[in-house]
Design a protein around this motif. Structure first.
Motif, PDB file in Angstrom:
ATOM      1  N   GLU A   3      -7.538   0.430  17.156  1.00 41.31           N
ATOM      2  CA  GLU A   3      -8.607  -0.078  18.021  1.00 41.31           C
ATOM      3  C   GLU A   3      -8.065  -1.142  18.970  1.00 41.31           C
ATOM      4  OE1 GLU A   3     -11.993   0.722  18.100  1.00 41.31           O
ATOM      5  OE2 GLU A   3     -11.476   2.392  16.792  1.00 41.31           O
ATOM      6  N   VAL A   4      -8.732  -1.283  20.098  1.00 37.17           N
ATOM      7  CA  VAL A   4      -8.368  -2.359  21.013  1.00 37.17           C
ATOM      8  C   VAL A   4      -9.001  -3.658  20.529  1.00 37.17           C
ATOM      9  CG1 VAL A   4      -8.054  -0.837  22.994  1.00 37.17           C
ATOM     10  CG2 VAL A   4     -10.276  -1.885  22.607  1.00 37.17           C
ATOM     11  N   THR A   5      -8.378  -4.755  20.879  1.00 36.16           N
ATOM     12  CA  THR A   5      -8.844  -6.068  20.441  1.00 36.16           C
ATOM     13  C   THR A   5      -9.799  -6.669  21.465  1.00 36.16           C
ATOM     14  OG1 THR A   5      -7.020  -7.182  21.544  1.00 36.16           O
ATOM     15  CG2 THR A   5      -6.656  -6.496  19.252  1.00 36.16           C
ATOM     16  N   PRO A   6     -10.578  -7.664  21.051  1.00 32.50           N
ATOM     17  CA  PRO A   6     -11.442  -8.355  22.023  1.00 32.50           C
ATOM     18  C   PRO A   6     -10.636  -8.988  23.160  1.00 32.50           C
ATOM     19  CG  PRO A   6     -12.140  -8.861  19.797  1.00 32.50           C
ATOM     20  CD  PRO A   6     -10.846  -8.099  19.680  1.00 32.50           C
ATOM     21  N   GLU A   7      -9.438  -9.485  22.855  1.00 32.64           N
ATOM     22  CA  GLU A   7      -8.593 -10.073  23.896  1.00 32.64           C
ATOM     23  C   GLU A   7      -8.187  -9.030  24.937  1.00 32.64           C
ATOM     24  OE1 GLU A   7      -7.951 -10.418  20.548  1.00 32.64           O
ATOM     25  OE2 GLU A   7      -8.706 -12.466  20.379  1.00 32.64           O
ATOM     26  N   PHE A   8      -7.866  -7.835  24.454  1.00 29.57           N
ATOM     27  CA  PHE A   8      -7.518  -6.742  25.365  1.00 29.57           C
ATOM     28  C   PHE A   8      -8.700  -6.419  26.271  1.00 29.57           C
ATOM     29  CE2 PHE A   8      -7.578  -2.258  26.463  1.00 29.57           C
ATOM     30  CZ  PHE A   8      -6.316  -2.066  26.999  1.00 29.57           C
ATOM     31  N   ARG A   9      -9.888  -6.340  25.679  1.00 33.25           N
ATOM     32  CA  ARG A   9     -11.091  -6.039  26.465  1.00 33.25           C
ATOM     33  C   ARG A   9     -11.351  -7.105  27.521  1.00 33.25           C
ATOM     34  NH1 ARG A   9     -14.300  -2.043  24.181  1.00 33.25           N
ATOM     35  NH2 ARG A   9     -13.680  -1.445  22.087  1.00 33.25           N
ATOM     36  N   ARG A  10     -11.183  -8.365  27.135  1.00 38.79           N
ATOM     37  CA  ARG A  10     -11.384  -9.445  28.112  1.00 38.79           C
ATOM     38  C   ARG A  10     -10.344  -9.394  29.225  1.00 38.79           C
ATOM     39  NH1 ARG A  10     -13.225 -12.134  23.654  1.00 38.79           N
ATOM     40  NH2 ARG A  10     -11.205 -12.960  23.036  1.00 38.79           N
ATOM     41  N   ARG A  11      -9.104  -9.145  28.841  1.00 45.21           N
ATOM     42  CA  ARG A  11      -8.035  -9.114  29.847  1.00 45.21           C
ATOM     43  C   ARG A  11      -8.311  -8.068  30.922  1.00 45.21           C
ATOM     44  NH1 ARG A  11      -1.644  -7.585  29.458  1.00 45.21           N
ATOM     45  NH2 ARG A  11      -1.331  -7.889  31.670  1.00 45.21           N
ATOM     46  N   TRP A  12      -8.792  -6.912  30.511  1.00 48.74           N
ATOM     47  CA  TRP A  12      -9.017  -5.825  31.453  1.00 48.74           C
ATOM     48  C   TRP A  12     -10.452  -5.732  31.946  1.00 48.74           C
ATOM     49  CZ3 TRP A  12      -5.234  -3.970  34.035  1.00 48.74           C
ATOM     50  CH2 TRP A  12      -3.947  -4.078  33.523  1.00 48.74           C
ATOM     51  N   GLY A  13     -11.278  -6.675  31.560  1.00 50.71           N
ATOM     52  CA  GLY A  13     -12.645  -6.704  32.084  1.00 50.71           C
ATOM     53  C   GLY A  13     -13.514  -5.580  31.571  1.00 50.71           C
ATOM     54  N   ILE A  14     -13.279  -5.157  30.342  1.00 53.00           N
ATOM     55  CA  ILE A  14     -14.107  -4.076  29.792  1.00 53.00           C
ATOM     56  C   ILE A  14     -15.049  -4.610  28.726  1.00 53.00           C
ATOM     57  CG2 ILE A  14     -12.686  -2.119  30.440  1.00 53.00           C
ATOM     58  CD1 ILE A  14     -11.315  -2.213  27.769  1.00 53.00           C
ATOM     59  N   CYS A  15     -15.556  -5.787  28.999  1.00 52.54           N
ATOM     60  CA  CYS A  15     -16.560  -6.413  28.129  1.00 52.54           C
ATOM     61  C   CYS A  15     -17.904  -6.276  28.828  1.00 52.54           C
ATOM     62  CB  CYS A  15     -16.254  -7.884  27.903  1.00 52.54           C
ATOM     63  SG  CYS A  15     -14.681  -8.179  27.093  1.00 52.54           S
ATOM     64  N   PHE A  16     -18.825  -5.673  28.171  1.00 52.87           N
ATOM     65  CA  PHE A  16     -20.147  -5.495  28.756  1.00 52.87           C
ATOM     66  C   PHE A  16     -21.177  -6.177  27.877  1.00 52.87           C
ATOM     67  CE2 PHE A  16     -17.556  -1.904  30.055  1.00 52.87           C
ATOM     68  CZ  PHE A  16     -17.699  -1.988  31.432  1.00 52.87           C
ATOM     69  N   ARG A  17     -22.029  -6.911  28.508  1.00 56.91           N
ATOM     70  CA  ARG A  17     -23.122  -7.553  27.789  1.00 56.91           C
ATOM     71  C   ARG A  17     -24.293  -6.608  27.672  1.00 56.91           C
ATOM     72  NH1 ARG A  17     -22.790 -13.283  30.922  1.00 56.91           N
ATOM     73  NH2 ARG A  17     -20.768 -13.835  30.106  1.00 56.91           N
ATOM     74  N   SER A  18     -24.968  -6.687  26.547  1.00 58.20           N
ATOM     75  CA  SER A  18     -26.135  -5.805  26.364  1.00 58.20           C
ATOM     76  C   SER A  18     -27.374  -6.453  26.938  1.00 58.20           C
ATOM     77  CB  SER A  18     -26.314  -5.505  24.892  1.00 58.20           C
ATOM     78  OG  SER A  18     -26.365  -6.671  24.135  1.00 58.20           O
TER      79      SER A  18
END
Length: 64
Positions: A49-64
């Protein structure tokens, strides 16, 4: 490989109904740096799985 005429409006018909997130994802997944980071992160995590840090780095964090 099919020829793509980037000047033709017909080439972009499928994008008329695309969400901005669909277009953003398409750009991101073609990014060589992203591809390299993704392969490295899934190879180095126990569950693949990808980590939260990876998601933040690439901007793939979405708020619900």
């Amino acid at each position: 490989m099919p020829e793509f005429d980037w000047r033709s409006p017909e080439s972009y018909k499928s994008l008329q109904n695309a969400d901005i997130t669909d277009i953003a994802w398409e750009c991101l997944r073609r990014n060589a740096d992203y591809q390299r980071d993704y392969q490295a992160i899934i190879a180095n995590t126990p569950d693949g799985e990808v980590t939260p840090e990876f998601r933040r780095r690439w901007g793939i964090c979405f708020r619900s």
